[in-house]
Design a protein around this motif. Structure first.
Motif, PDB file in Angstrom:
ATOM      1  N   THR A 158      23.055  26.732  46.283  1.00 46.58           N
ATOM      2  CA  THR A 158      21.920  26.635  45.363  1.00 46.58           C
ATOM      3  C   THR A 158      21.150  27.937  45.172  1.00 46.58           C
ATOM      4  O   THR A 158      20.227  27.987  44.354  1.00 46.58           O
ATOM      5  N   ALA A 209      16.987  22.913  52.581  1.00 45.70           N
ATOM      6  CA  ALA A 209      16.197  21.746  52.968  1.00 45.70           C
ATOM      7  C   ALA A 209      15.966  21.616  54.471  1.00 45.70           C
ATOM      8  O   ALA A 209      14.929  21.110  54.904  1.00 45.70           O
ATOM      9  N   PHE A 215      22.078  27.026  50.748  1.00 41.82           N
ATOM     10  CA  PHE A 215      22.743  25.763  50.457  1.00 41.82           C
ATOM     11  C   PHE A 215      21.735  24.628  50.430  1.00 41.82           C
ATOM     12  O   PHE A 215      20.814  24.570  51.256  1.00 41.82           O
ATOM     13  N   ASP A 216      21.901  23.731  49.468  1.00 38.12           N
ATOM     14  CA  ASP A 216      21.094  22.510  49.377  1.00 38.12           C
ATOM     15  C   ASP A 216      19.601  22.810  49.366  1.00 38.12           C
ATOM     16  O   ASP A 216      18.790  22.054  49.919  1.00 38.12           O
ATOM     17  N   VAL A 223      26.543  21.334  54.948  1.00 38.43           N
ATOM     18  CA  VAL A 223      26.133  21.844  53.637  1.00 38.43           C
ATOM     19  C   VAL A 223      27.040  21.295  52.552  1.00 38.43           C
ATOM     20  O   VAL A 223      28.199  20.986  52.791  1.00 38.43           O
ATOM     21  N   ARG A 224      26.490  21.198  51.338  1.00 41.91           N
ATOM     22  CA  ARG A 224      27.249  20.623  50.229  1.00 41.91           C
ATOM     23  C   ARG A 224      27.315  21.545  49.011  1.00 41.91           C
ATOM     24  O   ARG A 224      28.370  21.723  48.429  1.00 41.91           O
ATOM     25  N   ALA A 225      26.179  22.098  48.605  1.00 42.50           N
ATOM     26  CA  ALA A 225      26.142  22.865  47.353  1.00 42.50           C
ATOM     27  C   ALA A 225      25.470  24.215  47.561  1.00 42.50           C
ATOM     28  O   ALA A 225      24.498  24.333  48.307  1.00 42.50           O
ATOM     29  N   GLU A 263      30.637  21.874  46.571  1.00 43.83           N
ATOM     30  CA  GLU A 263      30.674  20.936  45.453  1.00 43.83           C
ATOM     31  C   GLU A 263      30.463  21.602  44.098  1.00 43.83           C
ATOM     32  O   GLU A 263      30.856  21.047  43.078  1.00 43.83           O
ATOM     33  N   VAL A 292      25.921  19.817  41.009  1.00 43.00           N
ATOM     34  CA  VAL A 292      24.530  20.009  41.396  1.00 43.00           C
ATOM     35  C   VAL A 292      23.898  20.925  40.369  1.00 43.00           C
ATOM     36  O   VAL A 292      24.432  21.990  40.067  1.00 43.00           O
ATOM     37  N   TYR A 334      20.149  26.989  55.076  1.00 42.81           N
ATOM     38  CA  TYR A 334      20.436  25.622  54.696  1.00 42.81           C
ATOM     39  C   TYR A 334      19.387  24.658  55.245  1.00 42.81           C
ATOM     40  O   TYR A 334      18.530  25.049  56.019  1.00 42.81           O
TER      41      TYR A 334
END
Length: 269
Positions: free
Chosen positions: A209, A252, A248-249, A205-207, A85, A29, A269
């Protein structure tokens, strides 16, 4: 953290990632960084109680960890990690006080005071950084650290500002110790599809940020903190307590989880 186990032979989730070739492509990302800044976030650590009982609070909120203990041989510390990630969160503690004190004296990093942050008032956080492809000189003064478990002719660059206890402990890891690039992660998942579960969190959550760390330090922040803040890598702000906000992300979903007082963390997140 900079003090990983002596073996990178693939005994853990983190070691599996480290077995990949050195990073040379874009990350999973994109990071919000300045073109002039040759660094991006690799991981964040926080000092916790022995055995990391605080990890249960994060698992209850929906973050996944296998719970495996990563012993930092020769350093007197151990940790558990939560993988994402593009970065990871590490909960670290002192498990061999005498060894940790000896290493603390050798390194001159005041890690013992940081580990006992609730009593000493030190910042409990560390920020691991990795170089961007083609990166030049670092934008702040550092000192070199090497241990027997590291590859020859490589070292970790510890920011000299890390002697300031009211600021996070900043350091730059060599490429083979950094989180994999997006291309490397895809290769790993193609070869080991089951590894995906280590990056899958019930919270969704993934990344990682964004990172903002609050400190009760008075006076001007170090040149390291200013450079990283201006570059969008990690923001440092003044407040009444020590805590970190991890986004995270891109935040969003517009949700916030406050893990205090168990951990000095706020998740967005």
């Amino acid at each position: 953290m900079l003090l990983k186990s002596q073996s990178l032979a693939g005994r853990s989730l983190l070691c599996a990632l480290l077995l990949l070739s050195p990073a040379s492509a874009g990350r999973a990302v994109p990071q919000k960084t300045s073109k002039a800044l040759p660094l991006e976030r690799d991981h964040v650590f926080v000092w916790v109680s022995p055995g990391a009982p605080e990890a249960a609070a994060l698992r209850k909120l929906g973050l996944h960890t296998d719970g495996q203990v990563h012993k930092h041989v020769g350093q007197g510390t151990s940790s558990v990690v939560f993988l994402f990630e593009n970065a990871y969160l590490e909960l670290i503690w002192v498990d061999e006080p005498e060894t940790a004190r000896r290493k603390n004296e050798e390194m001159g990093t005041n890690m013992i005071a940081r580990s006992d942050w609730r009593r000493t008032g030190a910042s409990p956080f560390g920020v691991g950084l990795r170089r961007l492809p083609g990166a030049g000189d670092l934008p702040f003064p550092t000192k070199k650290y090497w241990a027997e478990w590291m590859k020859p002719d490589t070292f970790i660059s510890i920011a000299e500002s890390s002697a300031e206890l009211k600021e996070p402990f900043y350091f730059v890891v060599p490429e083979y110790m950094a989180m994999p690039s997006g291309e490397q992660l895809r290769a790993l998942l193609a070869a080991q599809p089951d590894f995906r579960k280590n990056l899958t969190h019930a919270l969704g959550v993934r990344a990682l940020t964004g990172v903002t760390i609050e400190t009760d330090r008075a006076g001007r922040f170090s040149a390291t903190a200013e450079a990283l803040s201006e570059g969008g890598v990690v923001a440092l702000r003044r407040g009444n307590t020590h805590h970190a906000e991890l986004t995270f992300d891109g935040g969003a979903r517009g949700k916030t989880l406050d893990v205090r007082p168990t951990l000095p963390l706020v998740l967005k997140y």
